[in-house]
Design a protein around this motif. Structure first.
Motif, PDB file in Angstrom:
ATOM      1  N   MET A   1       0.841  -1.193   0.000  1.00 15.19           N
ATOM      2  CA  MET A   1       0.000   0.000   0.000  1.00 15.19           C
ATOM      3  C   MET A   1       0.874   1.238   0.000  1.00 15.19           C
ATOM      4  O   MET A   1       1.949   1.258   0.585  1.00 15.19           O
ATOM      5  CB  MET A   1      -0.926  -0.003   1.227  1.00 15.19           C
ATOM      6  N   GLY A   2       0.424   2.307  -0.655  1.00 16.99           N
ATOM      7  CA  GLY A   2       1.157   3.553  -0.660  1.00 16.99           C
ATOM      8  C   GLY A   2       1.034   4.266   0.669  1.00 16.99           C
ATOM      9  O   GLY A   2      -0.041   4.310   1.270  1.00 16.99           O
ATOM     10  N   ILE A   3       2.137   4.795   1.150  1.00 14.66           N
ATOM     11  CA  ILE A   3       2.164   5.474   2.446  1.00 14.66           C
ATOM     12  C   ILE A   3       2.805   6.836   2.277  1.00 14.66           C
ATOM     13  O   ILE A   3       3.886   6.966   1.687  1.00 14.66           O
ATOM     14  CB  ILE A   3       2.956   4.673   3.495  1.00 14.66           C
ATOM     15  N   ALA A   4       2.143   7.878   2.771  1.00 13.60           N
ATOM     16  CA  ALA A   4       2.721   9.212   2.830  1.00 13.60           C
ATOM     17  C   ALA A   4       3.233   9.445   4.247  1.00 13.60           C
ATOM     18  O   ALA A   4       2.530   9.166   5.217  1.00 13.60           O
ATOM     19  CB  ALA A   4       1.674  10.265   2.456  1.00 13.60           C
ATOM     20  N   VAL A   5       4.453   9.941   4.379  1.00 12.63           N
ATOM     21  CA  VAL A   5       5.070  10.173   5.690  1.00 12.63           C
ATOM     22  C   VAL A   5       5.283  11.667   5.879  1.00 12.63           C
ATOM     23  O   VAL A   5       5.827  12.339   4.986  1.00 12.63           O
ATOM     24  CB  VAL A   5       6.406   9.417   5.821  1.00 12.63           C
ATOM     25  N   SER A   6       4.863  12.198   7.020  1.00 15.80           N
ATOM     26  CA  SER A   6       4.962  13.639   7.259  1.00 15.80           C
ATOM     27  C   SER A   6       5.072  13.907   8.751  1.00 15.80           C
ATOM     28  O   SER A   6       5.018  12.993   9.583  1.00 15.80           O
ATOM     29  CB  SER A   6       3.741  14.359   6.678  1.00 15.80           C
ATOM     30  N   CYS A   7       5.201  15.186   9.088  1.00 20.78           N
ATOM     31  CA  CYS A   7       5.255  15.608  10.488  1.00 20.78           C
ATOM     32  C   CYS A   7       3.845  15.601  11.076  1.00 20.78           C
ATOM     33  O   CYS A   7       2.924  16.186  10.486  1.00 20.78           O
ATOM     34  CB  CYS A   7       5.850  17.006  10.591  1.00 20.78           C
ATOM     35  N   PRO A   8       3.626  14.980  12.227  1.00 18.69           N
ATOM     36  CA  PRO A   8       2.279  14.958  12.808  1.00 18.69           C
ATOM     37  C   PRO A   8       1.812  16.330  13.292  1.00 18.69           C
ATOM     38  O   PRO A   8       0.611  16.564  13.391  1.00 18.69           O
ATOM     39  CB  PRO A   8       2.409  13.980  13.972  1.00 18.69           C
ATOM     40  N   ARG A   9       2.760  17.230  13.563  1.00 18.78           N
ATOM     41  CA  ARG A   9       2.384  18.521  14.143  1.00 18.78           C
ATOM     42  C   ARG A   9       2.089  19.594  13.116  1.00 18.78           C
ATOM     43  O   ARG A   9       1.279  20.488  13.367  1.00 18.78           O
ATOM     44  CB  ARG A   9       3.489  19.012  15.073  1.00 18.78           C
ATOM     45  N   CYS A  10       2.736  19.524  11.946  1.00 19.67           N
ATOM     46  CA  CYS A  10       2.529  20.579  10.949  1.00 19.67           C
ATOM     47  C   CYS A  10       2.228  20.046   9.561  1.00 19.67           C
ATOM     48  O   CYS A  10       1.856  20.816   8.675  1.00 19.67           O
ATOM     49  CB  CYS A  10       3.740  21.521  10.895  1.00 19.67           C
ATOM     50  N   GLY A  11       2.412  18.755   9.349  1.00 12.09           N
ATOM     51  CA  GLY A  11       2.178  18.185   8.033  1.00 12.09           C
ATOM     52  C   GLY A  11       3.337  18.340   7.070  1.00 12.09           C
ATOM     53  O   GLY A  11       3.242  17.932   5.912  1.00 12.09           O
ATOM     54  N   PRO A  34       7.049  10.276  13.186  1.00 14.69           N
ATOM     55  CA  PRO A  34       6.482  10.524  11.858  1.00 14.69           C
ATOM     56  C   PRO A  34       5.066   9.975  11.715  1.00 14.69           C
ATOM     57  O   PRO A  34       4.718   8.930  12.275  1.00 14.69           O
ATOM     58  CB  PRO A  34       7.453   9.798  10.924  1.00 14.69           C
ATOM     59  N   LEU A  35       4.264  10.704  10.946  1.00 15.30           N
ATOM     60  CA  LEU A  35       2.894  10.301  10.653  1.00 15.30           C
ATOM     61  C   LEU A  35       2.872   9.519   9.344  1.00 15.30           C
ATOM     62  O   LEU A  35       3.368   9.990   8.320  1.00 15.30           O
ATOM     63  CB  LEU A  35       1.990  11.529  10.547  1.00 15.30           C
ATOM     64  N   ALA A  84       1.139   7.403  13.925  1.00 12.85           N
ATOM     65  CA  ALA A  84       2.385   8.135  14.139  1.00 12.85           C
ATOM     66  C   ALA A  84       3.284   7.310  15.043  1.00 12.85           C
ATOM     67  O   ALA A  84       2.845   6.789  16.072  1.00 12.85           O
ATOM     68  CB  ALA A  84       2.123   9.499  14.771  1.00 12.85           C
ATOM     69  N   GLY A  85       4.548   7.177  14.659  1.00 11.31           N
ATOM     70  CA  GLY A  85       5.500   6.407  15.423  1.00 11.31           C
ATOM     71  C   GLY A  85       6.623   5.936  14.524  1.00 11.31           C
ATOM     72  O   GLY A  85       6.733   6.365  13.365  1.00 11.31           O
ATOM     73  N   ASP A  86       7.487   5.067  15.051  1.00 14.63           N
ATOM     74  CA  ASP A  86       8.585   4.534  14.251  1.00 14.63           C
ATOM     75  C   ASP A  86       8.829   3.079  14.615  1.00 14.63           C
ATOM     76  O   ASP A  86       8.186   2.521  15.502  1.00 14.63           O
ATOM     77  CB  ASP A  86       9.856   5.377  14.424  1.00 14.63           C
ATOM     78  N   GLU A  87       9.752   2.478  13.908  1.00 17.12           N
ATOM     79  CA  GLU A  87      10.027   1.055  14.117  1.00 17.12           C
ATOM     80  C   GLU A  87      10.568   0.778  15.519  1.00 17.12           C
ATOM     81  O   GLU A  87      10.286  -0.249  16.126  1.00 17.12           O
ATOM     82  CB  GLU A  87      11.036   0.564  13.071  1.00 17.12           C
ATOM     83  N   ALA A  88      11.355   1.698  16.057  1.00 16.42           N
ATOM     84  CA  ALA A  88      11.995   1.475  17.346  1.00 16.42           C
ATOM     85  C   ALA A  88      11.015   1.575  18.511  1.00 16.42           C
ATOM     86  O   ALA A  88      11.050   0.770  19.442  1.00 16.42           O
ATOM     87  CB  ALA A  88      13.137   2.465  17.536  1.00 16.42           C
ATOM     88  N   GLY A  89      10.143   2.573  18.465  1.00 18.21           N
ATOM     89  CA  GLY A  89       9.276   2.830  19.610  1.00 18.21           C
ATOM     90  C   GLY A  89       7.836   2.427  19.440  1.00 18.21           C
ATOM     91  O   GLY A  89       7.050   2.527  20.379  1.00 18.21           O
ATOM     92  N   GLY A  90       7.453   1.976  18.243  1.00 19.78           N
ATOM     93  CA  GLY A  90       6.066   1.594  18.011  1.00 19.78           C
ATOM     94  C   GLY A  90       5.157   2.796  17.806  1.00 19.78           C
ATOM     95  O   GLY A  90       5.604   3.938  17.687  1.00 19.78           O
ATOM     96  N   ALA A  91       3.868   2.540  17.773  1.00 13.84           N
ATOM     97  CA  ALA A  91       2.877   3.587  17.513  1.00 13.84           C
ATOM     98  C   ALA A  91       2.670   4.463  18.736  1.00 13.84           C
ATOM     99  O   ALA A  91       2.611   3.976  19.868  1.00 13.84           O
ATOM    100  CB  ALA A  91       1.566   2.961  17.084  1.00 13.84           C
ATOM    101  N   ARG A  92       2.561   5.762  18.504  1.00 20.52           N
ATOM    102  CA  ARG A  92       2.296   6.737  19.573  1.00 20.52           C
ATOM    103  C   ARG A  92       0.969   7.461  19.374  1.00 20.52           C
ATOM    104  O   ARG A  92       0.487   8.123  20.290  1.00 20.52           O
ATOM    105  CB  ARG A  92       3.420   7.770  19.638  1.00 20.52           C
ATOM    106  N   ALA A  93       0.387   7.377  18.174  1.00 16.86           N
ATOM    107  CA  ALA A  93      -0.881   8.032  17.874  1.00 16.86           C
ATOM    108  C   ALA A  93      -1.521   7.335  16.692  1.00 16.86           C
ATOM    109  O   ALA A  93      -0.834   6.715  15.870  1.00 16.86           O
ATOM    110  CB  ALA A  93      -0.686   9.522  17.572  1.00 16.86           C
ATOM    111  N   THR A  94      -2.856   7.428  16.601  1.00 14.35           N
ATOM    112  CA  THR A  94      -3.588   6.914  15.446  1.00 14.35           C
ATOM    113  C   THR A  94      -4.665   7.909  15.056  1.00 14.35           C
ATOM    114  O   THR A  94      -5.082   8.761  15.858  1.00 14.35           O
ATOM    115  CB  THR A  94      -4.257   5.560  15.747  1.00 14.35           C
TER     116      THR A  94
END
Length: 231
Positions: A1-11, A34-35, A84-94
């Motif tokens: 699936m296509g994924i767009a990655v951006s800043c969760p706070r400002c886009g 990252p989102l 929002a999150g990364d491979e190391a720390g897992g998800a922090r927001a949905t």
């Protein structure tokens, strides 16, 4: 699936960790989680995101719920999922986006539900308010709310995973209505476009965690413009 990655706070754009930095970074917001926004939505995509956010990378932290109205309001569809999150720390927001007819007529409406740990900033971005969290004033209202203090009364009440859950209105731009509260020890936001769509929260809205069970009857629609950056 296509994924767009951006800043969760400002886009805005984010830079991956490198030899000099261990964090994802936004030029304007600094280190962020990252989102990740799926470009389309369907049962296999929701299932993939659900698997991602329940991955044990987060250690002892509880998994972040993937809140979605269920049953959906009449004529409504799911139009996006993100985490929002990364491979190391897992998800922090949905975030889960839904679209359908406005409750007072006059065209389409959109709702985005955000669950997040403190300090992520995704919910405040969609709500259009400053800072990474809804503020000390709202936090105090949530902590001190009692029937004997009308000034602390919530502005909406929904059911989250079977539990009555109050939400308080937060000051947002006039094109939307935004509410915030707590569920499972995390911030919960409900943001509606246009602002009149906030009346949907006056009805019997029930939120279900799609990471626990994905209803096969769930209906999907075209990608939400708000989840993809139109805020």
């Amino acid at each position: 699936m296509g994924i767009a990655v951006s800043c969760p706070r400002c886009g805005g754009a984010v830079r991956e960790p490198d030899l000099m930095h261990s964090d994802w970074r936004c030029a304007d917001c600094g280190p962020v989680f990252p989102l990740h926004v799926a470009e389309h939505v369907g049962p296999e995509i929701v299932a993939s995101v659900a698997a991602r956010i329940t991955d044990p990378a987060g250690g002892d932290r509880p998994p972040v719920p993937l809140w979605c109205p269920w049953p959906l309001p009449a004529g409504w569809t799911v139009t996006g999922v993100a985490w929002a999150g990364d491979e190391a720390g897992g998800a922090r927001a949905t975030a889960v986006a839904c679209s359908g007819p406005a409750p007072l007529g006059g065209g389409p409406a959109d709702l985005v539900f955000v669950a997040e740990e403190p300090g992520i900033g995704l919910g405040t971005r969609y709500a259009g308010i400053p800072g990474p969290d809804p503020g000390e004033q709202l936090a105090d209202l949530i902590a001190d709310a009692t029937p004997e203090r009308p000034e602390t009364a919530p502005h909406a009440k929904i059911r989250v995973a079977g539990h009555p859950t109050p939400l308080w209105s937060v000051k947002s731009p006039t094109d939307r209505a935004a509410y915030a509260g707590e569920a499972r020890g995390m911030w919960l936001y409900a943001i509606a476009w246009p602002s009149s769509a906030g009346y949907l929260l006056a009805a019997e809205v029930v939120l279900h965690d799609l990471a626990e069970w994905l209803p096969p009857e769930l209906v999907y629609g075209a990608p939400s413009p708000y989840l993809h950056g139109k805020v």
